[in-house]
Design an enzyme around this catalytic site. Structure first.
Site, short mmCIF file in Angstrom:
data_model
loop_
_atom_site.label_atom_id
_atom_site.label_comp_id
_atom_site.label_asym_id
_atom_site.label_seq_id
_atom_site.Cartn_x
_atom_site.Cartn_y
_atom_site.Cartn_z
N SER A 124 -19.63 -33.58 -24.13
CA SER A 124 -19.54 -34.80 -24.93
C SER A 124 -20.91 -35.27 -25.41
CB SER A 124 -18.91 -35.90 -24.08
OG SER A 124 -19.11 -37.17 -24.67
N GLN A 146 -19.41 -31.50 -28.46
CA GLN A 146 -18.57 -32.53 -29.11
C GLN A 146 -19.49 -33.58 -29.71
OE1 GLN A 146 -17.92 -35.94 -27.49
NE2 GLN A 146 -17.23 -36.51 -29.54
N TYR A 148 -20.16 -37.07 -31.62
CA TYR A 148 -19.78 -38.36 -32.19
C TYR A 148 -20.74 -38.64 -33.31
CZ TYR A 148 -16.22 -39.89 -28.87
OH TYR A 148 -15.08 -40.01 -28.15
N THR A 174 -15.22 -35.34 -33.21
CA THR A 174 -14.08 -36.19 -32.85
C THR A 174 -13.88 -37.24 -33.93
OG1 THR A 174 -14.45 -35.79 -30.52
CG2 THR A 174 -13.14 -37.72 -31.08
N ARG A 183 -8.95 -51.29 -24.87
CA ARG A 183 -8.71 -50.85 -23.49
C ARG A 183 -8.74 -52.03 -22.53
NH1 ARG A 183 -12.45 -45.37 -23.57
NH2 ARG A 183 -11.65 -44.57 -25.55
N LYS A 253 -11.44 -32.86 -33.85
CA LYS A 253 -10.64 -33.24 -32.68
C LYS A 253 -10.00 -34.60 -32.92
CE LYS A 253 -11.05 -34.27 -27.73
NZ LYS A 253 -11.12 -35.72 -27.59
N SER A 275 -4.71 -33.96 -30.76
CA SER A 275 -5.04 -34.81 -29.61
C SER A 275 -4.88 -36.27 -30.00
CB SER A 275 -6.51 -34.56 -29.22
OG SER A 275 -7.00 -35.56 -28.36
N HIS A 277 -6.52 -38.34 -27.88
CA HIS A 277 -7.62 -38.80 -27.02
C HIS A 277 -7.07 -39.23 -25.65
CE1 HIS A 277 -11.99 -39.86 -27.79
NE2 HIS A 277 -11.84 -40.36 -26.59
N ARG A 280 -6.16 -42.97 -25.21
CA ARG A 280 -7.22 -43.96 -25.00
C ARG A 280 -7.65 -44.66 -26.27
NH1 ARG A 280 -9.89 -42.79 -20.34
NH2 ARG A 280 -11.98 -43.32 -21.09
N ASP A 308 -4.61 -31.11 -26.71
CA ASP A 308 -4.80 -31.81 -25.43
C ASP A 308 -4.02 -33.10 -25.42
OD1 ASP A 308 -6.30 -34.08 -26.31
OD2 ASP A 308 -8.22 -33.10 -25.89
N SER A 309 -4.12 -33.80 -24.31
CA SER A 309 -3.49 -35.10 -24.03
C SER A 309 -2.21 -34.92 -23.23
CB SER A 309 -3.21 -35.91 -25.30
OG SER A 309 -4.45 -36.18 -25.98
N GLY A 310 -2.35 -35.01 -21.92
CA GLY A 310 -1.20 -34.94 -21.03
C GLY A 310 -0.89 -33.56 -20.49
N GLY A 331 -8.34 -32.71 -19.66
CA GLY A 331 -9.22 -33.87 -19.51
C GLY A 331 -9.21 -34.44 -18.10
C1 LIG Z 1 -13.12 -40.67 -19.04
C2 LIG Z 1 -12.87 -40.00 -20.36
C3 LIG Z 1 -13.90 -39.89 -21.27
C4 LIG Z 1 -13.70 -39.24 -22.49
N1 LIG Z 1 -14.76 -39.06 -23.34
C5 LIG Z 1 -14.58 -38.39 -24.49
C6 LIG Z 1 -15.69 -38.12 -25.32
O1 LIG Z 1 -16.81 -38.48 -25.03
N2 LIG Z 1 -15.45 -37.45 -26.48
C7 LIG Z 1 -14.19 -37.03 -26.85
O2 LIG Z 1 -14.04 -36.43 -27.90
N3 LIG Z 1 -13.14 -37.24 -26.05
C8 LIG Z 1 -13.31 -37.90 -24.87
N4 LIG Z 1 -12.24 -38.09 -24.04
C9 LIG Z 1 -10.93 -37.55 -24.42
C10 LIG Z 1 -10.75 -36.10 -23.94
O3 LIG Z 1 -11.55 -35.20 -24.66
C11 LIG Z 1 -9.30 -35.63 -24.12
O4 LIG Z 1 -8.90 -35.80 -25.46
C12 LIG Z 1 -8.32 -36.36 -23.23
O5 LIG Z 1 -8.87 -36.64 -21.97
C13 LIG Z 1 -7.09 -35.48 -23.08
O6 LIG Z 1 -6.12 -36.11 -22.38
P1 LIG Z 1 -5.86 -35.89 -20.82
O7 LIG Z 1 -6.90 -36.69 -20.11
O8 LIG Z 1 -4.51 -36.49 -20.72
O9 LIG Z 1 -5.93 -34.41 -20.52
C14 LIG Z 1 -12.42 -38.73 -22.81
C15 LIG Z 1 -11.39 -38.83 -21.87
C16 LIG Z 1 -11.60 -39.46 -20.67
C17 LIG Z 1 -10.46 -39.51 -19.67
O1 LIG Z 2 -14.02 -43.10 -23.27
C1 LIG Z 2 -13.71 -42.34 -24.17
O2 LIG Z 2 -12.57 -41.87 -24.26
C2 LIG Z 2 -14.67 -42.01 -25.21
O3 LIG Z 2 -14.41 -41.06 -25.88
C3 LIG Z 2 -15.88 -42.79 -25.54
C4 LIG Z 2 -16.13 -43.13 -26.84
C5 LIG Z 2 -17.26 -43.84 -27.17
C6 LIG Z 2 -18.14 -44.24 -26.20
C7 LIG Z 2 -17.89 -43.89 -24.91
C8 LIG Z 2 -16.77 -43.14 -24.57
#
Ligand SMILES: Cc1cc2nc3c(=O)[nH]c(=O)nc-3n(C[C@H](O)[C@H](O)[C@H](O)COP(=O)(O)O)c2cc1C
Ligand SMILES: O=C(O)C(=O)c1ccccc1
Length: 386
Positions: A124, A146, A148, A174, A183, A253, A275, A277, A280, A308-310, A331
């Site tokens: 990330s 990845q 941002y 992303t 959140r 993504k 995805s 995310h 989130r 991804d996701s789940g 994730g």
């Molecule tokens: C704590 C946390 C931080 C994350 N940070 C990022 C991130 O910095 N960049 C990003 O593209 N996705 C981030 N994600 C999303 C993950 O890449 C991914 O899409 C997601 O966790 C997939 O779902 P899952 O947790 O259900 O497997 C984050 C997810 C979590 C749980």
């Molecule tokens: O927490 C996250 O899911 C995430 O992707 C993120 C996005 C921006 C700043 C910090 C974390």
């Protein structure tokens, strides 16, 4: 090729050693006990009322497999190919920011696990350790970066160039996080890992970012990150410019709509990550697995599709692959493993996912990831509307 004949993929977990959580629910429970409320809530929660989070799981639960038998499934080929390289499993690490929240060794522990298991690692932008430190910890691991986007786009170009110089092999941009999702758990816990400095690795090591700060105090750094990380102006023009500035393949993504997938291809994108995310970002979004079939149809094999996701167990991975994904990223499960036992915990979680996937491919009557495309799935679609 992997041999399933010894049949001990499950039984090696039933031994005299201390048990490690086996299911996602067990992992989440153990992580809840280990971590403070703030970090745990940050990792676990979804946006808003968490409908997206529930939709992700519900989508997997709606599909069932109709297995075939008498096929000789003693040898299974779980390998996949992405951008000309072969990997032993269709699993990848999702980019997860701020791993220092879960474990002191953070991303360094995860990339070492990735190297050991030969699973691609996606780092990330908002990581605790810098991409150079991660590259140094595991120079031979396959690593993608990845990205941002940054309000000051020169920072984004600088990070992309650093990733290329450090040996990262792809850029994952992303697109679903141009601002932070709503959140509520973090408000409840009054917890912001960004404000606590867990995301500093790549920023304090970026000369372009550092040159924009009035001074090198912690407060200036936090303000600088907050000013840059949210970038609602992001558009297809930025993607075209990024493409001109990097030699690496670019994946987008967070794609959920087939029209965006088509636009991605029209703009020269090399891969798509379906995805939401992990629930989130936007609440009330379609489960990622439910978004997959239309995207598979729209993409029509032109570029690889990752989901991804789940994906919380091997059987979930199997369903995504059967519906046309080329690979899945994981994730939260690995983050919980990291929190519980560092590198070893990450390896345990990924190995269990992989072992369940192997058993499941064989029991479904397939012998390779490709062959999963031909298995029969039924969808229990209780979508009657009054
Ligand atoms: C704590 C946390 C931080 C994350 N940070 C990022 C991130 O910095 N960049 C990003 O593209 N996705 C981030 N994600 C999303 C993950 O890449 C991914 O899409 C997601 O966790 C997939 O779902 P899952 O947790 O259900 O497997 C984050 C997810 C979590 C749980
Ligand atoms: O927490 C996250 O899911 C995430 O992707 C993120 C996005 C921006 C700043 C910090 C974390």
């Amino acid at each position: 090729m992997t041999n399933t004949a010894q049949g001990d993929l499950l039984l090696k977990n039933i031994n005299a050693q201390a048990p490690f959580p086996i299911s996602f629910a067990d992992l989440e429970q153990a992580a809840a006990e280990k971590l403070a409320a703030g970090p745990f809530g940050y990792i676990r929660s979804g946006a808003g009322g968490e409908q997206t989070l529930r939709n992700n799981r519900a989508a997997f639960e709606r599909y069932s497999i109709v297995p075939r038998f008498l096929n000789d499934v003693s040898t299974i080929d779980t390998s996949i190919e992405l951008f000309g390289k072969t990997y032993p499993t269709p699993l990848l690490f999702a980019p997860v920011g701020m791993n220092g929240m879960a474990h002191d060794k953070g991303e360094l522990a995860v990339v070492e696990a990735a190297h050991h298991l030969r699973i691609p690692y996606i780092q990330s932008t908002v990581s605790t350790y810098s991409l150079e430190e991660v590259a140094h910890a595991a120079p031979d691991a396959t690593k993608w970066f990845q990205l941002y986007w940054s309000t000051n786009e020169d920072i984004a170009y600088s990070m992309a160039a650093r990733a290329e110089a450090a040996g990262f092999e792809a850029i994952v941009l992303t697109v679903d996080t141009v601002m932070l999702g709503w959140r509520e758990e973090d408000v409840r816990n009054q917890f912001s890992p960004l404000k606590l400095g867990y995301a500093k690795g790549n920023y304090i090591n970026d000369p372009v970012f550092m040159a924009t700060l009035p001074d090198h105090s912690f407060e200036s750094y936090v303000q600088g990150v907050l000013q840059n990380i949210f970038h609602p102006t992001l558009s297809w023009e930025n993607i075209r410019e990024l493409k001109r500035r990097t030699n690496l393949p670019i994946l987008l993504k967070g794609i959920l709509h087939p029209e965006d997938a088509k636009l991605a291809i029209a703009n020269g994108i090399d891969g798509i990550i379906v995805s939401n995310h992990g629930g989130r970002q936007l609440d009330g979004v379609v489960g990622s697995l439910d978004a997959l079939p239309a995207i598979v149809e729209a993409v029509n094999g032109q570029v690889p599709i990752i989901l991804d996701s789940g994906v919380y167990r091997g059987m979930d991975a199997l369903k995504a692959l059967a519906l046309g994904a080329d690979a899945v990223t994981i994730g939260r499960p690995f983050v919980y493993g990291l929190a519980l036992a560092g590198q070893e915990g990450v390896e345990k979680v990924m190995t269990n996912l992989y072992d369940e996937l192997k058993v499941s491919i064989a029991l479904a009557g397939a012998t390779s990831v490709k062959a999963l495309r031909n298995i029969t799935l039924v969808k229990n679609d209780r979508t009657d509307v009054k």
